[in-house]
Write a protein that holds these residues in place. Structure first.
Motif, PDB file in Angstrom:
ATOM      1  N   GLU A  18       0.831  -1.211   0.000  1.00  0.00           N
ATOM      2  CA  GLU A  18       0.000   0.000   0.000  1.00  0.00           C
ATOM      3  C   GLU A  18       0.863   1.258   0.000  1.00  0.00           C
ATOM      4  OE1 GLU A  18      -3.108   0.173  -0.667  1.00  0.00           O
ATOM      5  OE2 GLU A  18      -3.542  -1.962  -0.500  1.00  0.00           O
ATOM      6  N   ILE A  19       1.983   1.219   0.709  1.00  0.00           N
ATOM      7  CA  ILE A  19       2.903   2.370   0.716  1.00  0.00           C
ATOM      8  C   ILE A  19       3.429   2.599  -0.695  1.00  0.00           C
ATOM      9  CG2 ILE A  19       5.148   3.190   1.530  1.00  0.00           C
ATOM     10  CD1 ILE A  19       4.513   1.644   4.189  1.00  0.00           C
ATOM     11  N   HIS A  24       4.394   6.529  -1.758  1.00  0.00           N
ATOM     12  CA  HIS A  24       5.032   7.105  -0.572  1.00  0.00           C
ATOM     13  C   HIS A  24       6.305   6.371  -0.225  1.00  0.00           C
ATOM     14  CE1 HIS A  24       2.204  10.133   0.882  1.00  0.00           C
ATOM     15  NE2 HIS A  24       1.241   9.356   0.414  1.00  0.00           N
ATOM     16  N   THR A  25       7.088   7.009   0.609  1.00  0.00           N
ATOM     17  CA  THR A  25       8.260   6.407   1.237  1.00  0.00           C
ATOM     18  C   THR A  25       7.964   6.350   2.728  1.00  0.00           C
ATOM     19  OG1 THR A  25       9.301   8.547   1.635  1.00  0.00           O
ATOM     20  CG2 THR A  25       9.794   7.459  -0.483  1.00  0.00           C
ATOM     21  N   TYR A  26       8.835   5.679   3.475  1.00  0.00           N
ATOM     22  CA  TYR A  26       8.644   5.686   4.925  1.00  0.00           C
ATOM     23  C   TYR A  26       8.744   7.107   5.471  1.00  0.00           C
ATOM     24  CZ  TYR A  26       8.769   0.609   5.060  1.00  0.00           C
ATOM     25  OH  TYR A  26       8.474  -0.713   4.884  1.00  0.00           O
ATOM     26  N   ALA A  27       9.597   7.918   4.867  1.00  0.00           N
ATOM     27  CA  ALA A  27       9.744   9.311   5.322  1.00  0.00           C
ATOM     28  C   ALA A  27       8.457  10.092   5.097  1.00  0.00           C
ATOM     29  CB  ALA A  27      10.904   9.979   4.599  1.00  0.00           C
ATOM     30  N   VAL A  38      -0.039  11.439  15.057  1.00  0.00           N
ATOM     31  CA  VAL A  38       0.571  10.166  15.432  1.00  0.00           C
ATOM     32  C   VAL A  38       2.073  10.391  15.425  1.00  0.00           C
ATOM     33  CG1 VAL A  38       0.821   7.723  14.849  1.00  0.00           C
ATOM     34  CG2 VAL A  38      -1.317   8.918  14.309  1.00  0.00           C
ATOM     35  N   ASN A  39       2.633  10.677  16.578  1.00  0.00           N
ATOM     36  CA  ASN A  39       4.042  11.063  16.670  1.00  0.00           C
ATOM     37  C   ASN A  39       4.944   9.835  16.647  1.00  0.00           C
ATOM     38  OD1 ASN A  39       3.476  13.851  16.860  1.00  0.00           O
ATOM     39  ND2 ASN A  39       2.833  13.514  18.969  1.00  0.00           N
ATOM     40  N   GLU A  40       5.554   9.621  15.511  1.00  0.00           N
ATOM     41  CA  GLU A  40       6.458   8.491  15.296  1.00  0.00           C
ATOM     42  C   GLU A  40       7.711   8.982  14.598  1.00  0.00           C
ATOM     43  OE1 GLU A  40       6.293   5.313  16.110  1.00  0.00           O
ATOM     44  OE2 GLU A  40       4.188   5.013  16.614  1.00  0.00           O
ATOM     45  N   LYS A  41       8.792   8.272  14.800  1.00  0.00           N
ATOM     46  CA  LYS A  41      10.020   8.527  14.054  1.00  0.00           C
ATOM     47  C   LYS A  41      10.037   7.566  12.864  1.00  0.00           C
ATOM     48  CE  LYS A  41      12.764   9.966  18.030  1.00  0.00           C
ATOM     49  NZ  LYS A  41      12.740  11.353  17.819  1.00  0.00           N
ATOM     50  N   GLU A  42      10.698   8.001  11.784  1.00  0.00           N
ATOM     51  CA  GLU A  42      10.741   7.178  10.578  1.00  0.00           C
ATOM     52  C   GLU A  42      11.270   5.768  10.867  1.00  0.00           C
ATOM     53  OE1 GLU A  42      12.905   6.949   6.234  1.00  0.00           O
ATOM     54  OE2 GLU A  42      12.915   8.866   7.292  1.00  0.00           O
ATOM     55  N   ALA A  43      12.327   5.678  11.669  1.00  0.00           N
ATOM     56  CA  ALA A  43      12.909   4.364  11.982  1.00  0.00           C
ATOM     57  C   ALA A  43      11.903   3.463  12.692  1.00  0.00           C
ATOM     58  CB  ALA A  43      14.159   4.525  12.834  1.00  0.00           C
ATOM     59  N   ASN A  44      11.090   4.036  13.578  1.00  0.00           N
ATOM     60  CA  ASN A  44      10.080   3.248  14.286  1.00  0.00           C
ATOM     61  C   ASN A  44       9.009   2.746  13.331  1.00  0.00           C
ATOM     62  OD1 ASN A  44      11.468   3.780  16.637  1.00  0.00           O
ATOM     63  ND2 ASN A  44      10.058   5.364  17.327  1.00  0.00           N
ATOM     64  N   VAL A  45       8.577   3.612  12.418  1.00  0.00           N
ATOM     65  CA  VAL A  45       7.560   3.216  11.433  1.00  0.00           C
ATOM     66  C   VAL A  45       8.117   2.091  10.564  1.00  0.00           C
ATOM     67  CG1 VAL A  45       6.246   3.987   9.411  1.00  0.00           C
ATOM     68  CG2 VAL A  45       6.396   5.452  11.440  1.00  0.00           C
ATOM     69  N   ARG A  46       9.329   2.264  10.081  1.00  0.00           N
ATOM     70  CA  ARG A  46       9.977   1.250   9.235  1.00  0.00           C
ATOM     71  C   ARG A  46      10.088  -0.089   9.975  1.00  0.00           C
ATOM     72  NH1 ARG A  46      13.146   2.203   4.974  1.00  0.00           N
ATOM     73  NH2 ARG A  46      13.484   4.359   5.622  1.00  0.00           N
ATOM     74  N   ASN A  47      10.512  -0.051  11.234  1.00  0.00           N
ATOM     75  CA  ASN A  47      10.676  -1.278  12.019  1.00  0.00           C
ATOM     76  C   ASN A  47       9.340  -1.953  12.309  1.00  0.00           C
ATOM     77  OD1 ASN A  47      13.459  -1.079  12.091  1.00  0.00           O
ATOM     78  ND2 ASN A  47      13.478   0.039  14.024  1.00  0.00           N
ATOM     79  N   VAL A  62      -2.056   4.151   9.540  1.00  0.00           N
ATOM     80  CA  VAL A  62      -1.217   4.099   8.341  1.00  0.00           C
ATOM     81  C   VAL A  62      -2.092   4.099   7.091  1.00  0.00           C
ATOM     82  CG1 VAL A  62       0.361   2.632   6.994  1.00  0.00           C
ATOM     83  CG2 VAL A  62       0.781   3.017   9.436  1.00  0.00           C
ATOM     84  N   LEU A  63      -3.108   3.253   7.080  1.00  0.00           N
ATOM     85  CA  LEU A  63      -3.990   3.179   5.909  1.00  0.00           C
ATOM     86  C   LEU A  63      -4.685   4.515   5.670  1.00  0.00           C
ATOM     87  CD1 LEU A  63      -5.468  -0.382   6.459  1.00  0.00           C
ATOM     88  CD2 LEU A  63      -3.770   0.309   4.739  1.00  0.00           C
ATOM     89  N   GLU A  64      -5.113   5.166   6.735  1.00  0.00           N
ATOM     90  CA  GLU A  64      -5.750   6.479   6.598  1.00  0.00           C
ATOM     91  C   GLU A  64      -4.755   7.509   6.062  1.00  0.00           C
ATOM     92  OE1 GLU A  64      -7.567   9.823   9.551  1.00  0.00           O
ATOM     93  OE2 GLU A  64      -8.242   7.757   9.886  1.00  0.00           O
ATOM     94  N   ALA A  65      -3.534   7.498   6.575  1.00  0.00           N
ATOM     95  CA  ALA A  65      -2.514   8.439   6.110  1.00  0.00           C
ATOM     96  C   ALA A  65      -2.221   8.251   4.627  1.00  0.00           C
ATOM     97  CB  ALA A  65      -1.230   8.267   6.927  1.00  0.00           C
ATOM     98  N   LEU A  66      -2.315   7.004   4.166  1.00  0.00           N
ATOM     99  CA  LEU A  66      -2.071   6.697   2.759  1.00  0.00           C
ATOM    100  C   LEU A  66      -3.293   6.961   1.874  1.00  0.00           C
ATOM    101  CD1 LEU A  66      -0.148   3.319   3.195  1.00  0.00           C
ATOM    102  CD2 LEU A  66       0.841   5.563   2.613  1.00  0.00           C
ATOM    103  N   GLY A  67      -4.440   7.201   2.503  1.00  0.00           N
ATOM    104  CA  GLY A  67      -5.664   7.431   1.735  1.00  0.00           C
ATOM    105  C   GLY A  67      -6.306   6.157   1.240  1.00  0.00           C
TER     106      GLY A  67
END
Length: 73
Positions: A18-19, A24-27, A38-47, A62-67
């Motif tokens: 879906e990403i 999109h990228t993880y960034a 939703v306060n996350e760091k890129e590394a946390n999202v990736r992991n 995540v799905l909502e952020a991606l539309g």
């Protein structure tokens, strides 16, 4: 019945797809999540996505952020 690792792998693959489908990228995903509060760091999202271990709430965020409105299993 498949074990937990199998489901975690499936959901990881679904979100990664879906990403990519959303262009999109993880960034950029992390930026969208932060804009939503939703306060996350890129590394946390990736992991989290890489392991497939996260809450259902995070998955929906995540799905909502991606539309994404519909997913196929």
């Amino acid at each position: 019945m498949p074990d937990t690792d199998t489901y975690e792998g499936r959901i990881s693959a679904i979100l990664k797809g879906e990403i990519k489908r959303a262009g999109h990228t993880y960034a950029s995903l992390t930026e969208k999540l932060n804009e939503m509060g939703v306060n996350e760091k890129e590394a946390n999202v990736r992991n989290k996505i890489g392991r497939g271990k996260f809450s259902a709430a995070f998955m929906v965020q995540v799905l909502e952020a991606l539309g994404v409105e519909t997913i196929r299993l």
